[in-house]
Scaffold this motif. Structure first.
Motif, PDB file in Angstrom:
ATOM      1  N   ARG A 108      -1.011  -4.023  13.220  1.00 20.20           N
ATOM      2  CA  ARG A 108      -1.089  -2.563  13.360  1.00 20.20           C
ATOM      3  C   ARG A 108       0.317  -1.948  13.327  1.00 20.20           C
ATOM      4  N   LYS A 109       1.265  -2.556  14.032  1.00 22.82           N
ATOM      5  CA  LYS A 109       2.637  -2.041  14.020  1.00 22.82           C
ATOM      6  C   LYS A 109       3.259  -2.148  12.625  1.00 22.82           C
ATOM      7  N   MET A 110       2.955  -3.234  11.919  1.00 24.57           N
ATOM      8  CA  MET A 110       3.489  -3.409  10.566  1.00 24.57           C
ATOM      9  C   MET A 110       2.975  -2.317   9.634  1.00 24.57           C
ATOM     10  N   GLU A 111       1.702  -2.007   9.695  1.00 22.00           N
ATOM     11  CA  GLU A 111       1.133  -0.955   8.850  1.00 22.00           C
ATOM     12  C   GLU A 111       1.716   0.404   9.197  1.00 22.00           C
ATOM     13  N   GLU A 112       1.940   0.672  10.474  1.00 19.18           N
ATOM     14  CA  GLU A 112       2.555   1.946  10.872  1.00 19.18           C
ATOM     15  C   GLU A 112       3.988   2.055  10.339  1.00 19.18           C
ATOM     16  N   ARG A 113       4.745   0.967  10.407  1.00 20.51           N
ATOM     17  CA  ARG A 113       6.125   0.996   9.898  1.00 20.51           C
ATOM     18  C   ARG A 113       6.150   1.240   8.394  1.00 20.51           C
ATOM     19  N   LYS A 114       5.260   0.581   7.666  1.00 24.26           N
ATOM     20  CA  LYS A 114       5.220   0.758   6.216  1.00 24.26           C
ATOM     21  C   LYS A 114       4.836   2.188   5.840  1.00 24.26           C
ATOM     22  N   LEU A 115       3.862   2.762   6.547  1.00 20.66           N
ATOM     23  CA  LEU A 115       3.457   4.137   6.273  1.00 20.66           C
ATOM     24  C   LEU A 115       4.590   5.110   6.582  1.00 20.66           C
ATOM     25  N   ALA A 143       7.824   4.445   6.563  1.00 19.10           N
ATOM     26  CA  ALA A 143       8.874   4.274   5.555  1.00 19.10           C
ATOM     27  C   ALA A 143       8.488   4.949   4.236  1.00 19.10           C
ATOM     28  N   LYS A 144       7.206   4.906   3.881  1.00 19.36           N
ATOM     29  CA  LYS A 144       6.740   5.534   2.652  1.00 19.36           C
ATOM     30  C   LYS A 144       6.869   7.057   2.730  1.00 19.36           C
ATOM     31  N   LEU A 145       6.480   7.638   3.866  1.00 22.37           N
ATOM     32  CA  LEU A 145       6.600   9.085   4.037  1.00 22.37           C
ATOM     33  C   LEU A 145       8.064   9.521   4.054  1.00 22.37           C
ATOM     34  N   LEU A 146       8.913   8.720   4.693  1.00 24.25           N
ATOM     35  CA  LEU A 146      10.337   9.041   4.733  1.00 24.25           C
ATOM     36  C   LEU A 146      10.957   8.994   3.338  1.00 24.25           C
ATOM     37  N   LYS A 147      10.530   8.051   2.517  1.00 25.21           N
ATOM     38  CA  LYS A 147      11.036   7.955   1.151  1.00 25.21           C
ATOM     39  C   LYS A 147      10.624   9.172   0.335  1.00 25.21           C
ATOM     40  N   LYS A 148       9.371   9.627   0.499  1.00 23.08           N
ATOM     41  CA  LYS A 148       8.914  10.819  -0.210  1.00 23.08           C
ATOM     42  C   LYS A 148       9.684  12.049   0.231  1.00 23.08           C
TER      43      LYS A 148
END
Length: 316
Positions: free
Chosen positions: A184-191, A193-198
């Motif tokens: 769950r923490k891994m999926e939150e970090r990836k999401l 990071a994706k929003l921050l990149k956008k």
């Protein structure tokens, strides 16, 4: 039923009951998870990497797994979440000085200590054999025992001195509940990071548009004074030429009046008057136009055309 030789069958031999569930040996399970790679099931050898779910792998095996793009590739469940090398972290392990290696008991005639491990905790000295919980830091990759992290609470790594946060601590080889929490923490970090990149990409485009607009405004502001300067120069030149022509006319009239109506031939042209050719005026006389075959005078009417005259290039 037989019973030859006077054998008496027992109840469990005649009636088949439910099968007993096979219990996994805990010692064997610990050895398999802490001493062998989760993909190839080979013994762990440096360099060793770990994913964000706390599983241990050999780095060369992970690279081979990622490079294999054939359709016959077997997708392993323990490595399905690994898409590139950024999903794993190389561990900074501390060697155990008391470890003699796994090749000591090759004949099988010596006692083999299953609790021995090749790596230990650098703070407490516990062996990394699965009896005690171990964890690693996601930023630097240093490995410590959970007891050391609880007893010596700090925000800086004990080994390399690099700062870390509580979310950067990942447990190695946890149980099902702990693995679910890590996922769950891994999926939150990836999401995140994706929003921050956008967001960074949108900010970059906005900054480019703003810089382009400022350049356009600056360019227009620098061009306007130049255009006004050119216009004023043209006006001044026109005014000077017209004034020069007027002065020349006045001087010629005064000279004719002084000589009795006869104008003197000037030796040099009066300043301010420029000579222009006849073609530059744009107005051409009929005599000049009649030279060309496209003029109306070169074309004759049908009544004036004799039938016996052959056509020439100047007929039409």
């Amino acid at each position: 039923m037989g019973c030859d030789g006077g054998t008496i069958p027992k109840r469990h031999e005649l009636v088949k009951g439910p099968k007993k569930v096979e219990q996994v040996d805990k010692n064997a399970a610990l050895v398999a998870r802490w001493n062998y790679c989760a993909i190839s099931q080979r013994p762990l050898r440096k360099p060793i990497v770990a994913c964000e779910l706390g599983r241990l792998y050999n780095k060369d095996v992970v690279i081979e797994y990622l490079l294999d793009t054939s359709p016959e590739k077997c997708i392993i469940e323990t490595a399905a979440h690994i898409k590139n090398l950024k999903d794993v972290k190389e561990l900074n392990l501390t060697d155990n000085p008391a470890w003699k290696g796994d090749k000591v008991n090759t004949k099988g005639d010596k006692y083999e200590d299953l609790q021995g491990a090749a790596f230990i905790c650098p703070v407490v000295g516990l062996e990394m054999n699965g009896r005690q919980k171990f964890c690693y830091l996601r930023d630097c990759g240093c490995v410590f025992s959970e007891r050391a992290m609880k007893e010596i609470k700090t925000e800086v790594c004990h080994k390399c001195g690099k700062p870390f946060k509580e979310d950067d601590v990942i447990l190695l080889n946890g149980n099902k509940e702990e693995i679910a929490d890590l996922q769950r923490k891994m999926e939150e970090r990836k999401l995140k990071a994706k929003l921050l990149k956008k967001a960074k990409k949108s900010k970059a485009t906005e900054s480019c548009v703003k810089s382009a607009r400022t350049e356009e405004i600056a360019g227009s502001s620098t061009q306007k004074p130049k255009e006004t300067k050119v216009a004023t120069d043209k006006m001044l030149n026109g005014f000077s030429s017209s004034s020069g022509a007027a002065n020349a006319q006045l001087s010629s009239s005064s000279s004719t009046s002084a000589t009795g109506g006869k104008a003197e031939k000037p030796g040099k042209p009066v300043s301010g008057i420029t000579k222009r050719s006849f073609t530059d005026t744009g107005e051409k006389s009929e005599a000049y136009k009649s030279i060309f075959t496209s003029h109306s005078s070169a074309k004759r009417l049908r009544e004036e055309k004799p039938n016996w005259i052959t056509h020439t290039a100047y007929y039409y």
